[in-house]
Design a protein around this motif. Structure first.
Motif, PDB file in Angstrom:
ATOM      1  N   TRP A 246       0.818  -1.214   0.000  1.00 16.29           N
ATOM      2  CA  TRP A 246       0.000   0.000   0.000  1.00 16.29           C
ATOM      3  C   TRP A 246       0.854   1.266   0.000  1.00 16.29           C
ATOM      4  O   TRP A 246       0.336   2.370  -0.141  1.00 16.29           O
ATOM      5  CB  TRP A 246      -0.925   0.030   1.217  1.00 16.29           C
ATOM      6  N   VAL A 247       2.166   1.108   0.174  1.00 14.19           N
ATOM      7  CA  VAL A 247       3.078   2.247   0.321  1.00 14.19           C
ATOM      8  C   VAL A 247       4.098   2.228  -0.807  1.00 14.19           C
ATOM      9  O   VAL A 247       4.577   1.159  -1.207  1.00 14.19           O
ATOM     10  CB  VAL A 247       3.791   2.213   1.696  1.00 14.19           C
ATOM     11  N   THR A 248       4.459   3.411  -1.307  1.00 12.84           N
ATOM     12  CA  THR A 248       5.401   3.499  -2.422  1.00 12.84           C
ATOM     13  C   THR A 248       6.836   3.190  -1.968  1.00 12.84           C
ATOM     14  O   THR A 248       7.153   3.294  -0.781  1.00 12.84           O
ATOM     15  CB  THR A 248       5.358   4.902  -3.042  1.00 12.84           C
ATOM     16  N   PRO A 249       7.735   2.830  -2.920  1.00 15.82           N
ATOM     17  CA  PRO A 249       9.123   2.520  -2.577  1.00 15.82           C
ATOM     18  C   PRO A 249       9.861   3.649  -1.858  1.00 15.82           C
ATOM     19  O   PRO A 249      10.794   3.388  -1.092  1.00 15.82           O
ATOM     20  CB  PRO A 249       9.757   2.235  -3.945  1.00 15.82           C
TER      21      PRO A 249
ATOM     22  N   PHE B 109       9.052   5.182   0.598  1.00 17.92           N
ATOM     23  CA  PHE B 109       8.887   5.027   2.050  1.00 17.92           C
ATOM     24  C   PHE B 109       9.036   3.577   2.490  1.00 17.92           C
ATOM     25  O   PHE B 109       8.645   3.213   3.596  1.00 17.92           O
ATOM     26  CB  PHE B 109       7.516   5.567   2.481  1.00 17.92           C
ATOM     27  N   GLY B 110       9.588   2.739   1.610  1.00 19.65           N
ATOM     28  CA  GLY B 110       9.885   1.364   1.990  1.00 19.65           C
ATOM     29  C   GLY B 110       8.892   0.329   1.521  1.00 19.65           C
ATOM     30  O   GLY B 110       9.058  -0.858   1.810  1.00 19.65           O
ATOM     31  N   GLY B 111       7.856   0.723   0.783  1.00 19.39           N
ATOM     32  CA  GLY B 111       6.862  -0.228   0.304  1.00 19.39           C
ATOM     33  C   GLY B 111       7.092  -0.621  -1.140  1.00 19.39           C
ATOM     34  O   GLY B 111       8.153  -0.345  -1.719  1.00 19.39           O
ATOM     35  N   SER B 112       6.075  -1.232  -1.732  1.00 21.86           N
ATOM     36  CA  SER B 112       6.217  -1.717  -3.108  1.00 21.86           C
ATOM     37  C   SER B 112       5.098  -1.226  -4.035  1.00 21.86           C
ATOM     38  O   SER B 112       5.025  -1.665  -5.176  1.00 21.86           O
ATOM     39  CB  SER B 112       6.234  -3.252  -3.109  1.00 21.86           C
ATOM     40  N   ALA B 113       4.254  -0.337  -3.553  1.00 19.59           N
ATOM     41  CA  ALA B 113       3.133   0.127  -4.367  1.00 19.59           C
ATOM     42  C   ALA B 113       3.592   1.097  -5.450  1.00 19.59           C
ATOM     43  O   ALA B 113       4.535   1.868  -5.247  1.00 19.59           O
ATOM     44  CB  ALA B 113       2.087   0.812  -3.483  1.00 19.59           C
ATOM     45  N   LYS B 114       2.917   1.075  -6.591  1.00 18.72           N
ATOM     46  CA  LYS B 114       3.219   2.035  -7.654  1.00 18.72           C
ATOM     47  C   LYS B 114       2.753   3.439  -7.267  1.00 18.72           C
ATOM     48  O   LYS B 114       3.370   4.435  -7.627  1.00 18.72           O
ATOM     49  CB  LYS B 114       2.558   1.593  -8.966  1.00 18.72           C
ATOM     50  N   SER B 115       1.652   3.504  -6.534  1.00 14.00           N
ATOM     51  CA  SER B 115       1.138   4.776  -6.031  1.00 14.00           C
ATOM     52  C   SER B 115       0.308   4.497  -4.790  1.00 14.00           C
ATOM     53  O   SER B 115      -0.141   3.360  -4.570  1.00 14.00           O
ATOM     54  CB  SER B 115       0.291   5.490  -7.090  1.00 14.00           C
ATOM     55  N   MET B 116       0.115   5.529  -3.973  1.00 14.35           N
ATOM     56  CA  MET B 116      -0.650   5.353  -2.735  1.00 14.35           C
ATOM     57  C   MET B 116      -2.061   5.890  -2.909  1.00 14.35           C
ATOM     58  O   MET B 116      -2.257   6.966  -3.471  1.00 14.35           O
ATOM     59  CB  MET B 116       0.055   6.053  -1.569  1.00 14.35           C
ATOM     60  N   ASN B 117      -3.023   5.131  -2.407  1.00 14.20           N
ATOM     61  CA  ASN B 117      -4.411   5.578  -2.500  1.00 14.20           C
ATOM     62  C   ASN B 117      -4.722   6.597  -1.402  1.00 14.20           C
ATOM     63  O   ASN B 117      -3.902   6.880  -0.528  1.00 14.20           O
ATOM     64  CB  ASN B 117      -5.378   4.381  -2.450  1.00 14.20           C
ATOM     65  N   PHE B 118      -5.925   7.123  -1.440  1.00 12.53           N
ATOM     66  CA  PHE B 118      -6.353   8.161  -0.501  1.00 12.53           C
ATOM     67  C   PHE B 118      -6.262   7.694   0.956  1.00 12.53           C
ATOM     68  O   PHE B 118      -5.785   8.412   1.831  1.00 12.53           O
ATOM     69  CB  PHE B 118      -7.788   8.584  -0.837  1.00 12.53           C
ATOM     70  N   VAL B 119      -6.696   6.468   1.220  1.00 14.03           N
ATOM     71  CA  VAL B 119      -6.704   5.958   2.598  1.00 14.03           C
ATOM     72  C   VAL B 119      -5.284   5.868   3.140  1.00 14.03           C
ATOM     73  O   VAL B 119      -5.008   6.274   4.277  1.00 14.03           O
ATOM     74  CB  VAL B 119      -7.411   4.582   2.659  1.00 14.03           C
ATOM     75  N   THR B 120      -4.355   5.369   2.330  1.00 13.11           N
ATOM     76  CA  THR B 120      -2.969   5.225   2.790  1.00 13.11           C
ATOM     77  C   THR B 120      -2.305   6.574   3.009  1.00 13.11           C
ATOM     78  O   THR B 120      -1.691   6.814   4.052  1.00 13.11           O
ATOM     79  CB  THR B 120      -2.144   4.421   1.764  1.00 13.11           C
ATOM     80  N   SER B 121      -2.394   7.455   2.040  1.00 12.22           N
ATOM     81  CA  SER B 121      -1.650   8.716   2.118  1.00 12.22           C
ATOM     82  C   SER B 121      -2.265   9.712   3.074  1.00 12.22           C
ATOM     83  O   SER B 121      -1.555  10.461   3.757  1.00 12.22           O
ATOM     84  CB  SER B 121      -1.556   9.348   0.723  1.00 12.22           C
ATOM     85  N   ALA B 122      -3.603   9.717   3.187  1.00 14.23           N
ATOM     86  CA  ALA B 122      -4.267  10.770   3.960  1.00 14.23           C
ATOM     87  C   ALA B 122      -4.813  10.315   5.306  1.00 14.23           C
ATOM     88  O   ALA B 122      -4.917  11.128   6.226  1.00 14.23           O
ATOM     89  CB  ALA B 122      -5.408  11.363   3.135  1.00 14.23           C
ATOM     90  N   LEU B 123      -5.149   9.031   5.447  1.00 15.88           N
ATOM     91  CA  LEU B 123      -5.860   8.619   6.654  1.00 15.88           C
ATOM     92  C   LEU B 123      -5.093   7.668   7.571  1.00 15.88           C
ATOM     93  O   LEU B 123      -5.100   7.849   8.797  1.00 15.88           O
ATOM     94  CB  LEU B 123      -7.196   7.968   6.262  1.00 15.88           C
ATOM     95  N   LEU B 124      -4.433   6.652   7.037  1.00 15.57           N
ATOM     96  CA  LEU B 124      -3.761   5.693   7.910  1.00 15.57           C
ATOM     97  C   LEU B 124      -2.690   6.324   8.814  1.00 15.57           C
ATOM     98  O   LEU B 124      -2.486   5.846   9.939  1.00 15.57           O
ATOM     99  CB  LEU B 124      -3.153   4.551   7.083  1.00 15.57           C
ATOM    100  N   PRO B 125      -2.002   7.413   8.398  1.00 15.24           N
ATOM    101  CA  PRO B 125      -1.073   8.060   9.332  1.00 15.24           C
ATOM    102  C   PRO B 125      -1.723   8.541  10.621  1.00 15.24           C
ATOM    103  O   PRO B 125      -1.047   8.705  11.649  1.00 15.24           O
ATOM    104  CB  PRO B 125      -0.533   9.243   8.517  1.00 15.24           C
TER     105      PRO B 125
END
Length: 407
Positions: free
Chosen positions: A81-84, A86-102
Motif C-alpha cells: 500500500w506504500v510506495t518505494p 517510504f519502503g513499500g512496493s506500491a506504484k502509487s498510494m491511495n487516498f486511505v494510505t496517504s491521507a488517513l492511515l497516518p
C-alpha cells in the motif's frame, strides 16, 4: 483593482454577519476591531516575511515528518500500500494510505501529550492570553484554542462538563465555532495534498475569525460570575486512567476516526453523484455542487479574482460544502493546484482548511445530543442555518485575509 475588490469583499462578509446578527446591540465592536487587526498582522507575517514563511514551513515539515514516520507502521502491515520512497512496493498510494492511515500514529501522539498535561497546559495559557487581548469570555477563547488542536466532536466531548454548566445560548456559540475547526492530527494529511504553508496559516486565522463571526451572529453578554472554566477531563473526580489503557483507547479512537472519515467520503461522494445523476435527468450540465457553486460565485469574485478564476474557485467551494475538504483536496492535489495562480492557490487552500460543510452539522448536533439536556440540544439543532453560515463566513474571511498578501 483586484486587491481593492478583496478588501471590499472582507467588508461585505462582515456586513453579512451583522445583518444576520441575533442581537445587534450586544455586538462588541471594540473586540472585533482588535481581532481584525490581529488577523491582518498574522496574515501579513505568515505570507510576507521570510521569518513567517520559515516558521510555517518548519511546522509543515514537522507534520510531513510525522506522516513519513507513520508510514513505517503501514509498511510493516501493508507493504503493497506504500510506495518505494517510504519502503513499500506500491506504484502509487491511495487516498486511505496517504491521507488517513497516518492518523493511527498521529492521534496517539497528541493524546500522549494530553495525558501528561503538556497540550492542556499550552491550550489553557494561550486561551487565557487570547481572552485578555480580545476581551472575549474565557471559555469561548479557551474553546477556540482547543478546537484548533482537537477537532469539533473531540473538543466538544472533553468540554461536556462546561457545556452542561453554560447557558443554552452560549452552547449555540460553541456549536457555531465548531464548524470552523480542524483536527491537528489530520493537518499532515492536508499538507500532503495542498500547500502546507497556507494550511497552517489558515489554522490560527480560522480561530480568530470564528470568534469574530460568532460575536457578530450570536453575541452573548457573559457576567463575571459566569466567566469561569470548569475542569476539563475525566468526569471521575481525580481518577486517572492507566497509561496503556488510555493509549489503547486512543488507538482504537483513531481507527474509528479513519472509518468515519472513509465512510463519510465514500457516502457523500456517492450521494452527491446520485444527486447529480437525478439533476442531470432534468438538465445534463446540472449538479448539486454546481448549484452551490453558482451561489458561491459572487463571494468567490469578492475575494479578488477575474471571472474565470472566480468560477473555478466557486465550483471548488460548492464541492467542498456539499462533500468535504478531502474530496476537493484530492481533486486539485499536485499538478492541478500548482498550475493555479499564487492568489487562487492561497485562497482555495485556506478556504478548504476547515470542517465547514453540510455533513459536519450532523456530527455537531449528535455530539451535543450526547452531552447536554434536551432543551440545549434542541436550541443547537434549531440553529443549523446559523452554524452553516458561521462556517462559510469564517472560511471566506480567512481566505480573504490571506489573499490580501499573496498575488
Amino acid at each position: 483593482m483586484y486587491v481593492l475588490i478583496n478588501l471590499v469583499g472582507l467588508v461585505v462578509f462582515l456586513v453579512i454577519g451583522f445583518l444576520f446578527s441575533k442581537k445587534k446591540s450586544d455586538i462588541r465592536w471594540r473586540s472585533i476591531a482588535i481581532m481584525l487587526l490581529i488577523n491582518l498582522a498574522l496574515s501579513w507575517f505568515f505570507t510576507s516575511f521570510a521569518a513567517g514563511r520559515d516558521a510555517v514551513k518548519a511546522a509543515a515539515d514537522g507534520f510531513n515528518w510525522l506522516v513519513e514516520v507513520s508510514y513505517q507502521g503501514i509498511v510493516f502491515a501493508l507493504p503493497n500500500w506504500v510506495t518505494p520512497a517510504f519502503g513499500g512496493s506500491a506504484k502509487s498510494m491511495n487516498f486511505v494510505t496517504s491521507a488517513l492511515l497516518p492518523v493511527l500514529m498521529i492521534v496517539p501522539v497528541f493524546d500522549i501529550l494530553t495525558y501528561f498535561g503538556v497540550l492542556p497546559w499550552i491550550i489553557k495559557w494561550v486561551g487565557r492570553g487570547l481572552s485578555y487581548v480580545t476581551g472575549q469570555p474565557r471559555f469561548e477563547s479557551f474553546f477556540a484554542i482547543e478546537m484548533m488542536f482537537l477537532g469539533n466532536t473531540e473538543v466538544l466531548a472533553i468540554s461536556g462538563r462546561q457545556l452542561r454548566q453554560m447557558r443554552a445560548t452560549r452552547n449555540v456559540t460553541l456549536a457555531m465555532m465548531s464548524m470552523s475547526c480542524v483536527t491537528a492530527s489530520i493537518l499532515g494529511a492536508y499538507t500532503q495534498m495542498v500547500p502546507g504553508q497556507f494550511v497552517l496559516t489558515a489554522v490560527p486565522i480560522n480561530v480568530i475569525n470564528a470568534i469574530i463571526v460568532t460575536n457578530l451572529l450570536n453575541p452573548v453578554k457573559v457576567a463575571p460570575e459566569e466567566d469561569i472554566i470548569a475542569t476539563v477531563g475525566s468526569e471521575d473526580e481525580g481518577k486517572k486512567e492507566p497509561f496503556f489503557s488510555y493509549l489503547g483507547d486512543s488507538i482504537l479512537g483513531a481507527g474509528r476516526l479513519i472509518l468515519i472519515i472513509t465512510a463519510n467520503v465514500i457516502a457523500f461522494v456517492a450521494l452527491a453523484a446520485l444527486a447529480d445523476k437525478i439533476l442531470g435527468l432534468i438538465w445534463a450540465p446540472l449538479s448539486l455542487e454546481h448549484i452551490v457553486g453558482v451561489i458561491m460565485f459572487p463571494f468567490a469574485w469578492l475575494l479578488g479574482f477575474p471571472v474565470h478564476d472566480a468560477w473555478i474557485l466557486s465550483q471548488d467551494m460548492g464541492l467542498k460544502l456539499v462533500t468535504n475538504e478531502f474530496v476537493v483536496m484530492g481533486k486539485v492535489a499536485g499538478n492541478v493546484i500548482n498550475g493555479y495562480t499564487p492568489h487562487l492557490r492561497a485562497v482555495l487552500t485556506v478556504f478548504l482548511t476547515s470542517f465547514a460543510n453540510f455533513g459536519t452539522t450532523g456530527m455537531i448536533i449528535g455530539a451535543f445530543k450526547g452531552l447536554v439536556d434536551k432543551e440545549k440540544n434542541d436550541l443547537v439543532a434549531k440553529n443549523v442555518g446559523y452554524m452553516l453560515l458561521s462556517g462559510i463566513l469564517v472560511s471566506l474571511l480567512s481566505a480573504g485575509f490571506v489573499g490580501l498578501f499573496v498575488w
